[in-house]
Design a protein around this motif. Structure first.
Motif, PDB file in Angstrom:
ATOM      1  N   ILE A   5      11.618  -5.128 -10.541  1.00 10.19           N
ATOM      2  CA  ILE A   5      10.206  -5.419 -10.834  1.00 10.19           C
ATOM      3  C   ILE A   5       9.537  -6.066  -9.628  1.00 10.19           C
ATOM      4  O   ILE A   5       8.395  -5.733  -9.288  1.00 10.19           O
ATOM      5  N   ALA A   6      10.243  -6.975  -8.944  1.00 10.95           N
ATOM      6  CA  ALA A   6       9.690  -7.619  -7.753  1.00 10.95           C
ATOM      7  C   ALA A   6       9.445  -6.581  -6.653  1.00 10.95           C
ATOM      8  O   ALA A   6       8.420  -6.637  -5.946  1.00 10.95           O
ATOM      9  N   THR A   7      10.342  -5.615  -6.500  1.00 10.17           N
ATOM     10  CA  THR A   7      10.176  -4.564  -5.500  1.00 10.17           C
ATOM     11  C   THR A   7       8.980  -3.682  -5.831  1.00 10.17           C
ATOM     12  O   THR A   7       8.184  -3.331  -4.946  1.00 10.17           O
ATOM     13  N   ILE A   8       8.829  -3.321  -7.082  1.00 11.08           N
ATOM     14  CA  ILE A   8       7.679  -2.508  -7.513  1.00 11.08           C
ATOM     15  C   ILE A   8       6.372  -3.251  -7.258  1.00 11.08           C
ATOM     16  O   ILE A   8       5.406  -2.682  -6.728  1.00 11.08           O
ATOM     17  N   LEU A  10       5.848  -5.581  -5.075  1.00 15.11           N
ATOM     18  CA  LEU A  10       5.684  -5.682  -3.634  1.00 15.11           C
ATOM     19  C   LEU A  10       5.105  -4.368  -3.065  1.00 15.11           C
ATOM     20  O   LEU A  10       4.179  -4.387  -2.253  1.00 15.11           O
ATOM     21  N   PHE A  11       5.638  -3.219  -3.513  1.00 13.74           N
ATOM     22  CA  PHE A  11       5.123  -1.932  -3.045  1.00 13.74           C
ATOM     23  C   PHE A  11       3.679  -1.702  -3.493  1.00 13.74           C
ATOM     24  O   PHE A  11       2.857  -1.189  -2.730  1.00 13.74           O
ATOM     25  N   ILE A  12       3.366  -2.086  -4.694  1.00 14.82           N
ATOM     26  CA  ILE A  12       1.990  -1.946  -5.179  1.00 14.82           C
ATOM     27  C   ILE A  12       1.051  -2.831  -4.361  1.00 14.82           C
ATOM     28  O   ILE A  12      -0.045  -2.415  -3.984  1.00 14.82           O
ATOM     29  N   SER A  13       1.488  -4.042  -4.052  1.00 17.85           N
ATOM     30  CA  SER A  13       0.671  -4.952  -3.234  1.00 17.85           C
ATOM     31  C   SER A  13       0.450  -4.373  -1.842  1.00 17.85           C
ATOM     32  O   SER A  13      -0.666  -4.415  -1.311  1.00 17.85           O
ATOM     33  N   PHE A  14       1.489  -3.833  -1.219  1.00 21.21           N
ATOM     34  CA  PHE A  14       1.356  -3.228   0.106  1.00 21.21           C
ATOM     35  C   PHE A  14       0.402  -2.032   0.068  1.00 21.21           C
ATOM     36  O   PHE A  14      -0.415  -1.842   0.966  1.00 21.21           O
ATOM     37  N   TYR A  15       0.492  -1.244  -0.982  1.00 15.73           N
ATOM     38  CA  TYR A  15      -0.388  -0.087  -1.116  1.00 15.73           C
ATOM     39  C   TYR A  15      -1.852  -0.526  -1.248  1.00 15.73           C
ATOM     40  O   TYR A  15      -2.746   0.040  -0.610  1.00 15.73           O
ATOM     41  N   ILE A  16      -2.113  -1.522  -2.044  1.00 16.70           N
ATOM     42  CA  ILE A  16      -3.474  -2.026  -2.233  1.00 16.70           C
ATOM     43  C   ILE A  16      -4.028  -2.578  -0.928  1.00 16.70           C
ATOM     44  O   ILE A  16      -5.176  -2.315  -0.555  1.00 16.70           O
ATOM     45  N   ILE A  17      -3.215  -3.317  -0.203  1.00 26.31           N
ATOM     46  CA  ILE A  17      -3.651  -3.871   1.086  1.00 26.31           C
ATOM     47  C   ILE A  17      -3.929  -2.744   2.078  1.00 26.31           C
ATOM     48  O   ILE A  17      -4.925  -2.764   2.804  1.00 26.31           O
ATOM     49  N   LYS A  18      -3.063  -1.736   2.128  1.00 26.99           N
ATOM     50  CA  LYS A  18      -3.250  -0.603   3.037  1.00 26.99           C
ATOM     51  C   LYS A  18      -4.551   0.138   2.724  1.00 26.99           C
ATOM     52  O   LYS A  18      -5.330   0.460   3.621  1.00 26.99           O
ATOM     53  N   VAL A  19      -4.801   0.406   1.470  1.00 31.31           N
ATOM     54  CA  VAL A  19      -6.018   1.122   1.089  1.00 31.31           C
ATOM     55  C   VAL A  19      -7.249   0.296   1.437  1.00 31.31           C
ATOM     56  O   VAL A  19      -8.239   0.822   1.953  1.00 31.31           O
ATOM     57  N   ASP A  20      -7.210  -0.993   1.205  1.00 35.50           N
ATOM     58  CA  ASP A  20      -8.351  -1.842   1.514  1.00 35.50           C
ATOM     59  C   ASP A  20      -8.595  -1.914   3.017  1.00 35.50           C
ATOM     60  O   ASP A  20      -9.733  -1.907   3.469  1.00 35.50           O
TER      61      ASP A  20
END
Length: 111
Positions: A5-8, A10-20
């Motif tokens: 769950i922590a890895t998921i 983390l990946f979602i957070s990285f994706y959101i930051i990248k898109v922004d």
């Protein structure tokens, strides 16, 4: 399970930051396209008095533009400045607003 769950998350957070960073609000704030649109937003105009027999074509011929503007663009801008003329014809002595197009060299373009 906690690690999964922590890895998921983390990946979602990285994706959101990248898109922004690449497609979101930050690039739009520093985009040169925004400054060009702001420059073109306020059209200038001149006031012309209608003489007997004048049409939109003759007005555009009397007051030509120095820029390469299509007739439909000029016509749309004319009707934005004079919305009351969409459904009525010209009357002699009536004052209408004609759009004036100036060179965009006055605008600041950021590269």
């Amino acid at each position: 399970m906690k690690l999964f769950i922590a890895t998921i998350i983390l990946f979602i957070s990285f994706y959101i930051i990248k898109v922004d960073l690449f497609e979101g609000t930050i690039p739009l704030a520093y985009s040169s396209e925004v400054s060009i649109e702001e420059c073109m937003e306020s059209p200038e105009y001149i006031v012309a008095e209608i003489m007997p027999g004048e049409t939109i074509y003759s007005l555009f011929a009397i007051y030509p533009t120095s820029e390469e503007i299509s007739f439909t663009k000029r016509l749309n801008d004319f009707y934005e400045l004079n919305p009351h003329l969409k459904k009525q014809s010209f009357h002699v002595g009536e004052k209408v607003l004609l759009p004036v197009y100036t060179s965009q060299s006055n605008c600041k373009k950021e590269n």
